[in-house]
Structures are given as C-alpha cells and as structure tokens.
Design an enzyme around this catalytic site. Sequence first.
Site, PDB file in Angstrom:
ATOM      1  N   LYS A 178      53.436 -37.350  75.013  1.00  0.00           N
ATOM      2  CA  LYS A 178      52.357 -38.261  73.961  1.00  0.00           C
ATOM      3  C   LYS A 178      53.019 -39.445  75.297  1.00  0.00           C
ATOM      4  CE  LYS A 178      50.391 -39.052  71.767  1.00  0.00           C
ATOM      5  NZ  LYS A 178      48.844 -39.329  71.476  1.00  0.00           N
ATOM      6  N   HIS A 305      42.982 -31.737  68.001  1.00  0.00           N
ATOM      7  CA  HIS A 305      44.058 -32.747  67.496  1.00  0.00           C
ATOM      8  C   HIS A 305      45.441 -32.668  66.852  1.00  0.00           C
ATOM      9  CE1 HIS A 305      44.711 -36.517  65.774  1.00  0.00           C
ATOM     10  NE2 HIS A 305      45.441 -37.339  66.619  1.00  0.00           N
TER      11      HIS A 305
HETATM   12  O1  GKR Z   1      51.932 -39.129  66.419  1.00  0.00           O
HETATM   13  O2  GKR Z   1      52.649 -40.883  67.981  1.00  0.00           O
HETATM   14  C1  GKR Z   1      51.725 -39.441  67.095  1.00  0.00           C
HETATM   15  C2  GKR Z   1      50.125 -39.416  67.632  1.00  0.00           C
HETATM   16  O3  GKR Z   1      50.005 -40.264  68.772  1.00  0.00           O
HETATM   17  C3  GKR Z   1      49.486 -39.431  66.872  1.00  0.00           C
HETATM   18  O4  GKR Z   1      49.702 -40.680  65.727  1.00  0.00           O
HETATM   19  C4  GKR Z   1      48.048 -38.976  67.335  1.00  0.00           C
HETATM   20  O5  GKR Z   1      46.615 -39.279  66.318  1.00  0.00           O
HETATM   21  O6  GKR Z   1      49.056 -37.513  68.568  1.00  0.00           O
HETATM   22  C5  GKR Z   1      47.370 -38.189  68.363  1.00  0.00           C
HETATM   23  C6  GKR Z   1      47.098 -38.481  69.649  1.00  0.00           C
HETATM   24  O7  GKR Z   1      46.767 -37.315  70.285  1.00  0.00           O
HETATM   25  O8  GKR Z   1      46.802 -39.300  69.761  1.00  0.00           O
HETATM   26 MG    MG Z   2      45.899 -38.295  71.474  1.00  0.00          MG
END
Ligand code: GKR
Ligand code: MG
Length: 408
Positions: A178, A305
């Site tokens: 991420k 996702h």
């Molecule tokens: O949990 O911080 C998180 C992710 O950024 C999530 O909110 C996203 O929706 O994992 C997700 C993504 O692939 O964009």
């Molecule tokens: Mg994503």
Amino acid sequence: MTRIRDLVITPVAFRDPPLLNSTGLHEPLALRCVLQLHVDDGVIGLGECPGDRGHLDRLAAVREHVIGQSVHALNRIEEAVEQALAGVADPVARRATFSAIEVACLDAQARLAGVPVAELLGGAVRPAVPYAAYLFYKWAAHPGADGDEWGPSTTPGELVEQAQRMIARYGFRSVKLKGGVFAPEREIDAIMALREALPGVPLRLDPNGAWTVETAQRVAGELAGTLEYLEDPVLGVKEMAAVAAAAPMPLASNMCTTSLETIPPAVELGAVQVVLSDHHYWGGLRRTQHLATVCATFGLGLSMHSNSHLGISLAAMTHVAAAIPTLTYACDTHYPWNAGEDVVVPGALRFVDGAVPVPEGPGLGVELDHDALARLHEAYVRSGRQVRDDTGYLRRLQPDFDPSLPRW
Ligand code: GKR
Ligand code: MG
C-alpha cells in the site's frame, strides 16, 4: 418454499493497527456489520459488510422488504432492495446492501442443500485460493497504546522485514505494498528492496491515486520489470489511460472500475488491464462471476480487492474466487492484520502456503462464535464510532496533514 423469517443486523468493531494510506491512518478499531438471516427450519445464513452508518441505515431500511421472501428468490430480493432504496442515488451503495444479503441467502441456500457455497456457484475449480501479503507503511503503535507485534514500518528495511514475517507465517507467494504514503522515490526504494529480498515473488504497488499523471508515468518507467501490476496510480479514467499508454506494466484498479457501468469507458480508453473485484460492492458473489465473464470478454485480468474484514467475508471471498476459473491473481486480504479477533469459530479458515483452502462444511463453512460477536458488538457500542475516518484520525494527530490528491 423456504422463507426468510428474520434479518439480524449486528455492527461490530475490532482492533486495527496504525496502517497508513494516501488518505490518512487506520483508526484503532475497524467497523464491520454481521448479518444473520433466519430462514425456515432454523437455518441461519451469514453475511458481512462494512460497518459504516450508511450501510447500517440502508440494511435497516430494506430489512422488512426482505423478510417473508423465499431465500431462493435472489432476483426478487434484489428488486425489493432496489425499490426500498429508490431514494439512494448511488448505485454502488444500493448494490452493496444487496451484496451483504445475497451472501447470507447463498449461505442459507447452501446449508439447506448440504453443500459448500462454491458448489452453488458452479463448483470450485481450485481447492484453495491464493492471497497476497498486504504490506503497509505503519506506525509502531496508536498514540497512547501499546505497540503491536509488527512494530513500525517506514523504511525499505522494515517493509522487507514485514514481508518476510508475513511470508514465514502465512506462506504468501505474492506481495502488495500500500503506497501513496511517502514521496514516490522512497516507495520506489521500498519496491527495489522487496525485489532484491524476494526474487521471483510477484509484487504490486497501490498508491490509491496519490500521483499526477506525469509522476505516475515516470515511476512506472522506473519500476519496469519489477511489478506484476501497478494499482490506481492516478484518479480518473482519462488519467489512468494516459498512464497506461506509457506504463510498461498492466494497470489494475478498484477506484476507476467500481461497477459494470465503469467498464466500457475503461475498455474504450485502455485505462485498466486488471479489474479488482470486490463482492461487497459489485452486487454479491454471482455478480462477481458476471464481472469475470465481462473481463474475459474484453481481455481484462481479474484480481480481488479487500478492506479490513472478518472471517465471514474471507470465507465468501474464498468461495467465489474458487468458483471463477479466470481469477488467477492472488487476492488481496487485510485478514492477517486482525490480531486474531474474529466473529467466527476458529479452525475453518487457515492459510496454507499463502492460500485459504475452500471451507468444506455446508454453506460458507464458518460458524458464528456468539460470545465473540457479543464482545465485538460491545466494543462497537463503547467506541461511539459511526464511520471509518482515516483522514480525520490522522488530522487529529498531525493537524497539518493535507488529504488532497494527487499529492506528488
Ligand atoms: O485499508 O488502507 C486501506 C486500503 O487502502 C483500503 O482502504 C483500500 O480500499 O485496500 C484498498 C485498495 O486496494 O485500494
Ligand atoms: Mg487498491
């Protein structure tokens, strides 16, 4: 006819570490909602969805329209949900409500038939579903709280350590980072360090729209040969198309392609090469299979996702992924971040070599742990929380944090 007799909606909260993303920081508790759909013969189907106020209100609004329907009448139930939510403008929000109910109906249907949900979906084509290690930049602890077992991860070395621990514990064979948290140069260094430490392991980077088109084109070039896909480097279908035209790797998305309506423009412009499905938003498990057909028709790849979630969702994700021959990428899951908290009885879900074997019991193959459900519901009530607010949380801790995107 087997009728739906009740729909019990229980919001819950479970511990979540201080994980960073482009919009802020995960709060100490993640919110989810557990559905128990009571049908004739004492059978109960389970569902799970995000626990934000909007989801809870929509579920409460459709509840009386679902009760009394045949548990097999998914088309009628969807119609009833659509009618009850006619005042909700966002089709993705309406579909998310139906998704949670659809999963609970399929769980009940499969329990009545004495088969796993994957069999209702045409049967599993793989005995276990591969998931990817989902790496996050993170703080050592939430302010004022004890540190978690993962420690801080803000440097390439710490991320490599996080990856190695996840792989040692769960056996993951793909890795996603991420991104969108630090300047792109720092995230390139992290990917290069992961590449060196994990030769041959497919890597992905997801900055959640934190970059400009120019930045994304440059970073994609610098990462040539290192990523299996780059996920949502920019926001907007035209912007994604401009990056895709220059990028040496496929672009994946859960932000540009969010519903079937968003597929034609993405295909026409060549904006997305891999769609990240999510049954919670696309209209359930059967719609996820429809999406797979659409993706195959247009030569798009299909991955999955995830948001912070519990075991009912992991079971549903696993059943549907097992029943889609073209879902060949390892799926995303936040599950390893949950510090062992869950609403399902332990044992049915486990990771073997980075994959979750499809639970064999009837339905989703998971049973509700009623004590755990009561505990996590109590945590929800005590928290007073109504919505996920990564931005508000980080801004309370760092008042100068500016959530505007693109940032670089
Ligand atoms: O949990 O911080 C998180 C992710 O950024 C999530 O909110 C996203 O929706 O994992 C997700 C993504 O692939 O964009
Ligand atoms: Mg994503």
